[in-house]
Design a protein around this motif. Sequence first.
Motif, PDB file in Angstrom:
ATOM      1  N   TYR A  32       0.784  -1.241   0.000  1.00  0.00           N
ATOM      2  CA  TYR A  32       0.000   0.000   0.000  1.00  0.00           C
ATOM      3  C   TYR A  32       0.816   1.293   0.000  1.00  0.00           C
ATOM      4  N   CYS A  37      -3.611   1.634  -4.091  1.00  0.00           N
ATOM      5  CA  CYS A  37      -4.507   0.505  -4.365  1.00  0.00           C
ATOM      6  C   CYS A  37      -4.339  -0.007  -5.788  1.00  0.00           C
ATOM      7  N   ASP A  67      -2.129  -5.431  -0.671  1.00  0.00           N
ATOM      8  CA  ASP A  67      -3.181  -4.630  -0.026  1.00  0.00           C
ATOM      9  C   ASP A  67      -4.327  -4.405  -1.020  1.00  0.00           C
ATOM     10  N   CYS A  68      -5.123  -3.369  -0.775  1.00  0.00           N
ATOM     11  CA  CYS A  68      -6.299  -3.044  -1.578  1.00  0.00           C
ATOM     12  C   CYS A  68      -6.038  -3.108  -3.095  1.00  0.00           C
ATOM     13  N   TYR A 109      -5.705  -9.564   1.994  1.00  0.00           N
ATOM     14  CA  TYR A 109      -6.321  -8.315   2.447  1.00  0.00           C
ATOM     15  C   TYR A 109      -7.783  -8.314   2.057  1.00  0.00           C
ATOM     16  N   CYS A 117     -11.464  -0.646   0.786  1.00  0.00           N
ATOM     17  CA  CYS A 117     -10.961   0.725   0.897  1.00  0.00           C
ATOM     18  C   CYS A 117     -10.265   1.110  -0.411  1.00  0.00           C
ATOM     19  N   GLY A 118     -10.276   2.401  -0.696  1.00  0.00           N
ATOM     20  CA  GLY A 118      -9.566   2.895  -1.871  1.00  0.00           C
ATOM     21  C   GLY A 118     -10.191   2.467  -3.182  1.00  0.00           C
ATOM     22  N   LYS A 145      -5.099  -9.142   6.526  1.00  0.00           N
ATOM     23  CA  LYS A 145      -5.319  -7.777   7.015  1.00  0.00           C
ATOM     24  C   LYS A 145      -6.770  -7.446   6.708  1.00  0.00           C
ATOM     25  N   ASP A 147      -9.741  -4.678   6.815  1.00  0.00           N
ATOM     26  CA  ASP A 147      -9.927  -3.225   6.861  1.00  0.00           C
ATOM     27  C   ASP A 147     -11.376  -2.865   7.218  1.00  0.00           C
ATOM     28  N   CYS A 190      -7.628  -4.101  11.069  1.00  0.00           N
ATOM     29  CA  CYS A 190      -7.299  -2.734  10.636  1.00  0.00           C
ATOM     30  C   CYS A 190      -8.538  -1.874  10.828  1.00  0.00           C
ATOM     31  N   TRP A 192      -8.559   0.946  12.735  1.00  0.00           N
ATOM     32  CA  TRP A 192      -8.092   2.333  12.882  1.00  0.00           C
ATOM     33  C   TRP A 192      -8.180   2.881  14.313  1.00  0.00           C
ATOM     34  N   ARG A 210      -4.632  -2.268  14.266  1.00  0.00           N
ATOM     35  CA  ARG A 210      -4.281  -0.888  13.957  1.00  0.00           C
ATOM     36  C   ARG A 210      -4.968   0.007  14.972  1.00  0.00           C
ATOM     37  N   ASP A 214      -4.380   6.061   9.177  1.00  0.00           N
ATOM     38  CA  ASP A 214      -3.175   5.714   8.412  1.00  0.00           C
ATOM     39  C   ASP A 214      -1.998   6.640   8.695  1.00  0.00           C
ATOM     40  N   MET A 246       2.134   0.701   8.579  1.00  0.00           N
ATOM     41  CA  MET A 246       3.311   0.332   7.795  1.00  0.00           C
ATOM     42  C   MET A 246       4.363   1.437   7.844  1.00  0.00           C
TER      43      MET A 246
HETATM   44  C1  GAL Z   1      -6.968   2.002   4.894  1.00  0.00           C
HETATM   45  C2  GAL Z   1      -5.945   1.203   5.655  1.00  0.00           C
HETATM   46  C3  GAL Z   1      -4.626   1.294   4.916  1.00  0.00           C
HETATM   47  C4  GAL Z   1      -4.796   0.783   3.499  1.00  0.00           C
HETATM   48  C5  GAL Z   1      -5.909   1.569   2.830  1.00  0.00           C
HETATM   49  C6  GAL Z   1      -6.233   1.044   1.440  1.00  0.00           C
HETATM   50  O1  GAL Z   1      -8.201   1.922   5.515  1.00  0.00           O
HETATM   51  O2  GAL Z   1      -5.840   1.698   6.957  1.00  0.00           O
HETATM   52  O3  GAL Z   1      -3.611   0.609   5.605  1.00  0.00           O
HETATM   53  O4  GAL Z   1      -5.060  -0.599   3.529  1.00  0.00           O
HETATM   54  O5  GAL Z   1      -7.094   1.493   3.586  1.00  0.00           O
HETATM   55  O6  GAL Z   1      -7.088   1.960   0.787  1.00  0.00           O
END
Ligand code: GAL
Length: 542
Positions: A32, A37, A67-68, A109, A117-118, A145, A147, A190, A192, A210, A214, A246
């Motif tokens: 990430y 993403c 990740d995403c 993920y 996310c993203g 992971k 989210d 994750c 937050w 987490r 971020d 990260m």
């Molecule tokens: C957030 C997460 C990040 C990353 C991101 C992807 O919510 O905390 O670590 O995964 O989404 O868009």
Amino acid sequence: MTTTLLLLASAIAPVLATLARSPTPPMGWNSYNAYSCSPHEDIVKLNAQGLIDLGLKDLGYDIVTTDCGWPTSERDSQQRMQWNATLFPSGGKALGDFIHSLGLKFGLYSGAGYYQCGSTNLTASLGYEDEDAEAFAEWGGDTLKYDNCYATSRTTMVDSTSTEAQSPARFEKMAASLNATDRDMQYFICQWGIGQDVGDWASKTGNTWRMSNDIYNAWRSIWRITNEVFPYYRWTQPGAFPDMDMLIIGLDALSEEEERFHFGMWAINKSPLIIGGILNGSFQNASLATLSNQEVISIDQDALGKQAQLMRRYTEEEWDIWLGELSDSRRVLGIANWRNQSRRVEVDLSSLNISSANARDVWALEDLGAVSGSQDVCLVGHELKLWVLSNITTKEAYTSSRYYAAANGTLAGTASITTCAAGECAPVAKKVGDIGPGATVTISSVSSRSNGKNLVGVDFINYDYAFETAWDWGSNTRNMTIAVNGGTPKRWAFPISGGDWYETGRLMIDIDGFQAGDENQVVFRSMDASFAPDLVGFDMFE
Ligand code: GAL
């Protein structure tokens, strides 16, 4: 008889739990921070190979997480998530096989909401937890992971104040689904750090959680996240680690010194160490050296799994002292220079109850020999000095203390008393809140044995965590000034204290201006136009 019953009970016990917990914080790489993403097969392979080629796998970095951005927007006919075939032509199973062939772990993920996310429409796991956990296991996943986006609708990505996003339920559901598979997987929550008492439930549910929004690619994130991780020492232990996010090492955001500070602060707090940079031939040597410092890594990976605690804060002078327990009766001392200038500070080891020890400066790779009493420590700008102390002899520096409850003080302005439930607002179950602009709490008849400085443990409550403001200047601190006997008010920055507005934290500070005798007056006041933390009381140490 008893043995037979026990055997019988274990024979009929439900499916064995397969949710794996690592005894030390996870280490690895995640796509990430460098690729946002937009991952694809080649970059995941390149970075997996990078862990090998740069010698990082041998140091313990062994998880490779995409990740995403990896799935499609549709599930297949069996309702399973699908890898985007354009980005990952070989598919998830083959990617996992490749990663395993390098001796690494395959990190997956997903998210607890409708979409990832993203993205605006990529599949996440809400309502399909069992199917997805099964698929993760079949692909050979070793970690997940999980989210927290699109918790309430298919249109709002981040809804951090909603009940759905704050509730443990969806995270617990996925833990149960992972448990029901026949594969051991580590679970990285994750969420937050939003809602309440996250350390309490998340440390029971996941291997890591987490605890902040971020990390942002700038130095100020280090101060923000450090101020939020502080209360989690209550929950941190082998198999349960607070995830400070990260690493931004090797991403051109920080100076070399700042990268060391960042890495060291994550290590003493027992955060996972997940690399976010691009592990190709052009990775900076200095960044690589930081990530490869075995002595700092071994602080993070220490078998005790204990998070360091903030022992002293000098807010106006901009430095902190942290201290954490390590195995073999050792400790790690962290001296954090938040100021971007070289300076000299004095650290009185005896005031930390240490009468003597052998010290090793782990960044300098230097044995300093025996240390005791007051130490002059030179710090460059944004340096986190780390000493590992061994052969420690201790002596309690303070023989007694006297407690002053804020609720017994004289309040002015908006300040008001809240009575708390038993066990809350410890130790007196009352606090003074609403210490807004101009408001004060005055405590009179405070006893001091001597003239000048005194160590004071200020019990406060601050749950004003920075979420929306995380990309800006949100710092997770609230300021309060303290003035003794009409002297100049001095500013102190209070971090997050616990899991809600009733969990006390203690900030240990040296306050000047006392007169020997019983007639001291201490005035607490908010700063500028903002609110101070709530005040429970303070301990005067002698
Ligand atoms: C957030 C997460 C990040 C990353 C991101 C992807 O919510 O905390 O670590 O995964 O989404 O868009």
